[in-house]
Motif scaffolding. Structure first.
Motif, PDB file in Angstrom:
ATOM      1  N   VAL A 180       0.838  -1.197   0.000  1.00  0.00           N
ATOM      2  CA  VAL A 180       0.000   0.000   0.000  1.00  0.00           C
ATOM      3  C   VAL A 180       0.879   1.255   0.000  1.00  0.00           C
ATOM      4  O   VAL A 180       0.641   2.214  -0.754  1.00  0.00           O
ATOM      5  N   VAL A 181       1.913   1.257   0.835  1.00  0.00           N
ATOM      6  CA  VAL A 181       2.848   2.393   0.881  1.00  0.00           C
ATOM      7  C   VAL A 181       3.560   2.535  -0.461  1.00  0.00           C
ATOM      8  O   VAL A 181       3.713   3.646  -0.991  1.00  0.00           O
TER       9      VAL A 181
ATOM     10  N   GLN B 290       2.491   1.692  -3.444  1.00  0.00           N
ATOM     11  CA  GLN B 290       1.593   2.269  -4.443  1.00  0.00           C
ATOM     12  C   GLN B 290       1.399   3.773  -4.226  1.00  0.00           C
ATOM     13  O   GLN B 290       1.328   4.547  -5.196  1.00  0.00           O
ATOM     14  N   GLU B 291       1.323   4.198  -2.985  1.00  0.00           N
ATOM     15  CA  GLU B 291       1.107   5.609  -2.699  1.00  0.00           C
ATOM     16  C   GLU B 291       2.319   6.445  -3.089  1.00  0.00           C
ATOM     17  O   GLU B 291       2.181   7.551  -3.632  1.00  0.00           O
TER      18      GLU B 291
ATOM     19  N   ARG C 296       2.276   6.762  -6.779  1.00  0.00           N
ATOM     20  CA  ARG C 296       1.230   7.692  -7.219  1.00  0.00           C
ATOM     21  C   ARG C 296       1.652   9.137  -6.975  1.00  0.00           C
ATOM     22  O   ARG C 296       1.403  10.029  -7.819  1.00  0.00           O
ATOM     23  N   ARG C 297       2.300   9.421  -5.835  1.00  0.00           N
ATOM     24  CA  ARG C 297       2.642  10.795  -5.460  1.00  0.00           C
ATOM     25  C   ARG C 297       3.996  11.239  -6.017  1.00  0.00           C
ATOM     26  O   ARG C 297       4.243  12.435  -6.148  1.00  0.00           O
TER      27      ARG C 297
ATOM     28  N   ALA D 155       3.485  10.867  -0.082  1.00  0.00           N
ATOM     29  CA  ALA D 155       2.870   9.626   0.377  1.00  0.00           C
ATOM     30  C   ALA D 155       2.648   9.658   1.884  1.00  0.00           C
ATOM     31  O   ALA D 155       1.624   9.189   2.391  1.00  0.00           O
TER      32      ALA D 155
ATOM     33  N   ALA E  37      -0.399  11.672   2.705  1.00  0.00           N
ATOM     34  CA  ALA E  37      -1.637  10.985   2.327  1.00  0.00           C
ATOM     35  C   ALA E  37      -1.968   9.848   3.287  1.00  0.00           C
ATOM     36  O   ALA E  37      -3.141   9.583   3.570  1.00  0.00           O
ATOM     37  N   LEU E  38      -0.936   9.194   3.789  1.00  0.00           N
ATOM     38  CA  LEU E  38      -1.146   8.021   4.641  1.00  0.00           C
ATOM     39  C   LEU E  38      -1.139   8.344   6.131  1.00  0.00           C
ATOM     40  O   LEU E  38      -1.471   7.474   6.945  1.00  0.00           O
TER      41      LEU E  38
ATOM     42  N   SER F  23      -1.032  -3.582  -7.213  1.00  0.00           N
ATOM     43  CA  SER F  23      -2.398  -3.074  -7.342  1.00  0.00           C
ATOM     44  C   SER F  23      -3.404  -4.223  -7.326  1.00  0.00           C
ATOM     45  O   SER F  23      -4.462  -4.127  -6.692  1.00  0.00           O
TER      46      SER F  23
END
Length: 306
Positions: free
Chosen positions: A7-8, A10-11, A14-15, A21, A24-25, A69
Motif C-alpha cells: 500500500v505504501v 503504491q502511494e 502515485r505521489r 505519500a 496521504a497516509l 495493485s
C-alpha cells in the motif's frame, strides 16, 4: 509479505515522493522511506530512484506496480465480501427438514428470513432425520430440523430444542368424538385406522405411553394429504402431528389426545458440533423461534375448529 508495504509502495508511486505519500497516509516521511527500504530488501530489487526532487519508479518498480495493485484490490474485495457475510448482505444457508416440519414451521421461518435478508441464498432439503444427520456431519447442511427421543441419538451434532410435537387424532366432522376437547386411545380401539405402515410399531402410534394400545390399521397410506382425504371421506381416523395441524384440511377435525396417551416427538434444530456457524445461521434461529410461537397459536386454533 506485509500488505501494508505494498500500500505504501503504491502511494509513493502515485505521489512521486516519500513526503507526499507520508501526508496521504498519515505517516512521517522517515517511516515511509523506511518501509520502502524494507520492501526493497525483501524483494532484492531497487523500486525507486531517489532524485533531488522526489522519486521515480525503476524498471523493477514498474514491473511490481500492477501486481501490487492487483493484490491490494483483491484484499479490498475480500474484506468487502467478509463484511457482506457478517451484515447478511450475502452468503448462503442450507436447511434440511422432515416432511411435517416443512408443512408450516420451516416455510414460515424461511419467508421471514428472506424478507429481512433477501441477498442471502436459502436452500431447503426434504428428507428423513437420519439422512439430514449424515449430511450435517459431511458439511452439506448448515442446519436441520430433526426429531429424537434423546439427545444422545445425535453424536457430533449440537441440538437446540424447539418444541414438543404431540400427535392429534384426525376424525370426520360427523364422527362421534369430533366435538370433544380430548380423547383417550381406548375410545378409538374399534376404529378403522389409516397409517403409513401396516404394523403399529412402525407408525407414530408406537411412541404413545399407552403401550397396550394396538390400533386396527385398515388402510396403509404413506402421504399426509391422502390420509386426510380418507378421513374427510369418513373411512377412518389417523394421527396428525401438531406441526402439521395448521395445514390440515378444513373438512376434518383434529382432537387432542389425553396427555397420558399422546405420542410426543421432540423436535430440535441440529447443527454440526465444533463448527463455526455462518452468520446467516444465527439469524435464522431467531426467525425459527418466532415461527414456533406462531405455530403453537395456529395449532391451538386448529384443534378448536369444529
Amino acid at each position: 509479505m506485509d500488505i501494508d508495504l505494498l500500500v505504501v509502495f503504491q502511494e509513493v508511486a502515485r505521489r512521486g515522493s516519500f513526503t507526499g505519500a507520508a501526508e496521504a497516509l498519515g505517516y512521517t516521511q522517515s517511516a515511509v522511506s523506511r518501509q520502502i527500504s524494507v520492501l526493497e530488501g525483501r524483494l532484492g530489487a531497487a523500486l525507486f530512484d531517489r532524485l533531488p526532487r522526489g522519486v521515480r519508479l525503476t524498471e523493477e518498480g514498474r514491473c511490481l506496480l500492477p501486481h501490487a495493485s492487483a493484490i491490494t484490490e483483491r484484499l479490498r474485495t475480500a474484506r468487502g465480501d467478509l463484511r457482506a457475510l457478517r451484515d447478511l448482505a450475502a452468503g448462503r444457508l442450507r436447511v434440511g427438514a422432515f416432511a411435517t416440519a416443512d408443512a408450516a414451521l420451516v416455510p414460515q421461518a424461511m419467508a421471514a428470513f428472506r424478507a429481512a435478508h433477501p441477498r442471502v441464498s436459502v436452500s431447503l432439503s426434504d428428507g428423513l432425520t437420519r439422512h439430514h444427520a449424515e449430511r450435517l456431519g459431511a458439511g452439506e447442511l448448515d442446519l436441520a430440523i430433526v426429531t429424537a427421543d434423546t439427545e444422545e441419538d445425535f453424536e457430533g451434532l449440537r441440538l437446540r430444542h424447539l418444541l414438543d410435537d404431540p400427535m392429534l387424532v384426525a376424525v370426520h366432522p360427523g364422527h362421534r368424538l369430533a366435538g370433544r376437547e380430548e380423547v383417550r386411545l381406548a375410545e378409538l380401539a374399534d376404529e378403522d385406522w389409516i397409517a403409513g405402515r401396516s404394523r403399529p410399531e412402525d407408525t407414530l402410534i408406537s411412541a404413545t405411553p399407552h403401550r397396550a394400545f394396538r390400533p386396527q390399521i385398515t388402510y396403509v397410506v404413506g402421504e399426509w394429504i391422502a390420509k386426510q382425504g380418507m378421513v374427510a371421506a369418513g373411512l377412518g381416523v389417523t394421527l396428525i402431528p401438531s406441526l402439521a395441524a395448521g395445514a390440515a384440511r378444513p373438512d376434518i377435525v383434529l382432537v387432542p389426545l389425553h396427555p397420558d396417551d399422546a405420542p410426543v416427538r421432540r423436535v430440535y434444530a441440529a447443527t454440526p458440533a465444533g463448527v463455526t456457524a455462518p452468520p446467516a445461521l444465527t439469524a435464522f434461529l431467531g426467525f425459527l423461534d418466532d415461527a414456533v410461537t406462531r405455530l403453537r397459536e395456529r395449532t391451538a386454533r386448529a384443534t378448536r375448529r369444529t
